[in-house]
Design an enzyme around this catalytic site. Sequence first.
Site, mmCIF file in Angstrom:
data_model
loop_
_atom_site.group_PDB
_atom_site.id
_atom_site.type_symbol
_atom_site.label_atom_id
_atom_site.label_comp_id
_atom_site.label_asym_id
_atom_site.label_seq_id
_atom_site.Cartn_x
_atom_site.Cartn_y
_atom_site.Cartn_z
ATOM 1 N N CYS A 17 0.793 -1.060 0.095
ATOM 2 C CA CYS A 17 -0.115 -0.022 -0.076
ATOM 3 C C CYS A 17 1.017 1.195 0.140
ATOM 4 O O CYS A 17 2.074 1.120 0.121
ATOM 5 C CB CYS A 17 -0.915 0.004 1.054
ATOM 6 S SG CYS A 17 -0.018 -0.043 2.995
ATOM 7 N N HIS A 79 3.028 1.953 10.564
ATOM 8 C CA HIS A 79 2.175 1.734 11.617
ATOM 9 C C HIS A 79 1.795 2.841 12.328
ATOM 10 O O HIS A 79 0.753 3.036 13.157
ATOM 11 C CB HIS A 79 2.313 0.553 12.407
ATOM 12 C CG HIS A 79 2.556 -0.735 11.416
ATOM 13 N ND1 HIS A 79 3.862 -1.212 10.883
ATOM 14 C CD2 HIS A 79 1.535 -1.537 11.066
ATOM 15 C CE1 HIS A 79 3.523 -2.138 10.323
ATOM 16 N NE2 HIS A 79 2.322 -2.479 10.052
ATOM 17 N N CYS A 101 2.321 6.337 8.282
ATOM 18 C CA CYS A 101 1.427 6.533 7.171
ATOM 19 C C CYS A 101 0.501 7.686 7.273
ATOM 20 O O CYS A 101 -0.012 7.950 8.325
ATOM 21 C CB CYS A 101 0.621 5.224 6.807
ATOM 22 S SG CYS A 101 -1.013 5.367 5.842
ATOM 23 N N HIS A 131 -1.416 -4.985 18.198
ATOM 24 C CA HIS A 131 -1.088 -4.600 16.811
ATOM 25 C C HIS A 131 -0.300 -3.148 16.732
ATOM 26 O O HIS A 131 -0.735 -2.284 17.728
ATOM 27 C CB HIS A 131 -2.082 -4.450 15.739
ATOM 28 C CG HIS A 131 -1.634 -4.161 14.377
ATOM 29 N ND1 HIS A 131 -1.314 -3.110 13.790
ATOM 30 C CD2 HIS A 131 -1.690 -5.035 13.356
ATOM 31 C CE1 HIS A 131 -1.089 -3.351 12.699
ATOM 32 N NE2 HIS A 131 -1.009 -4.377 12.079
ATOM 33 N N GLU A 133 -0.101 -0.612 15.016
ATOM 34 C CA GLU A 133 -1.016 0.549 14.709
ATOM 35 C C GLU A 133 -1.815 0.869 16.117
ATOM 36 O O GLU A 133 -2.139 1.970 16.382
ATOM 37 C CB GLU A 133 -1.739 0.529 13.522
ATOM 38 C CG GLU A 133 -2.670 1.727 13.151
ATOM 39 C CD GLU A 133 -3.694 1.440 11.920
ATOM 40 O OE1 GLU A 133 -4.958 1.929 12.061
ATOM 41 O OE2 GLU A 133 -3.433 0.701 11.134
ATOM 42 N N THR A 169 -7.085 1.058 10.716
ATOM 43 C CA THR A 169 -7.197 1.356 9.227
ATOM 44 C C THR A 169 -7.214 0.281 8.506
ATOM 45 O O THR A 169 -7.875 0.230 7.198
ATOM 46 C CB THR A 169 -5.987 2.412 8.617
ATOM 47 O OG1 THR A 169 -4.764 1.711 8.964
ATOM 48 C CG2 THR A 169 -6.119 3.494 9.595
#
Length: 292
Positions: A17, A79, A101, A131, A133, A169
Amino acid sequence: MTRRPVEIEIDSDSGFCFGVVTAINKAEQELDKGGTLFCLGDIVHNSDEVERLCNKGLITITHSRLSEITNAKVLLRAHGEPPSTYQIAARNNITIIDATCPVVLALQRRIKETCDNHPDAQIVIYGKHGHAEVNGLVGQTLGKAIVIENQSELSKINPDKDVYLFSQTTKSLSGMKQITSLIAEMLSPGVNLYPHDTICRQVANRADNLRRFAASHCVVLFVAGAKSSNGKVLYGECLSVNPRTHLVANSDAIDPAWLSDAESIGICGATSTPRWLMEEVRDRVAAIVNNP
């Protein structure tokens, strides 16, 4: 009788991405300058790509190691990170190469603003426990946010207090819709739910595209690293429409028996899967089907 050539196709929409592309570009630019560059955690959840960058000089470190480093350059991956990471870097004279990001960065700001402006409300994050993020998002609330990974955890929410709901996200749109409905049903009369759709469309739209791609081929090889949460989800989407879908980390994991009698073979991957790795899988597939 001559066998018809097997069609082998790489999904054009698969692969990194935007956020991951930016992070890797920043890492390579810094490595080209020379000197030591550390990365806080794996730059992407793909061991083959991590190894490639390691061979170029990128050194992956843990959060506990960060406190021991001084006067160095440290890359923050896509992240995102909690405020505590930036505080440690400032104390230790660490130069941050920030590759967070933009979509994640905007979400962090929204959550922090919500926390600051509504201190008595509950901030709920639909996401995966632990995680990277999600850790960064929770950090914006000084640890106060409630993380909900699935509906079995809804009991963490107080039905008598307003809820501001956000999502990691990379979660699915259908999952977010379901969680939103369930929370709305459990809240007491007069209590408000404020859902925020914070799912990245570049990632979310891949599920529909991959289902179409998987359905169009006899056999599908889904390329993803073992640590990729996104990979597990998208592999499941392919498998749901094509039972001859196989998850492989790289070309070494291919079983030639999977490819027997296949007239077309599709190759796709997660947002953490590099294009070069899918191309290696394609080349291995071609070698197998052309030399039975």
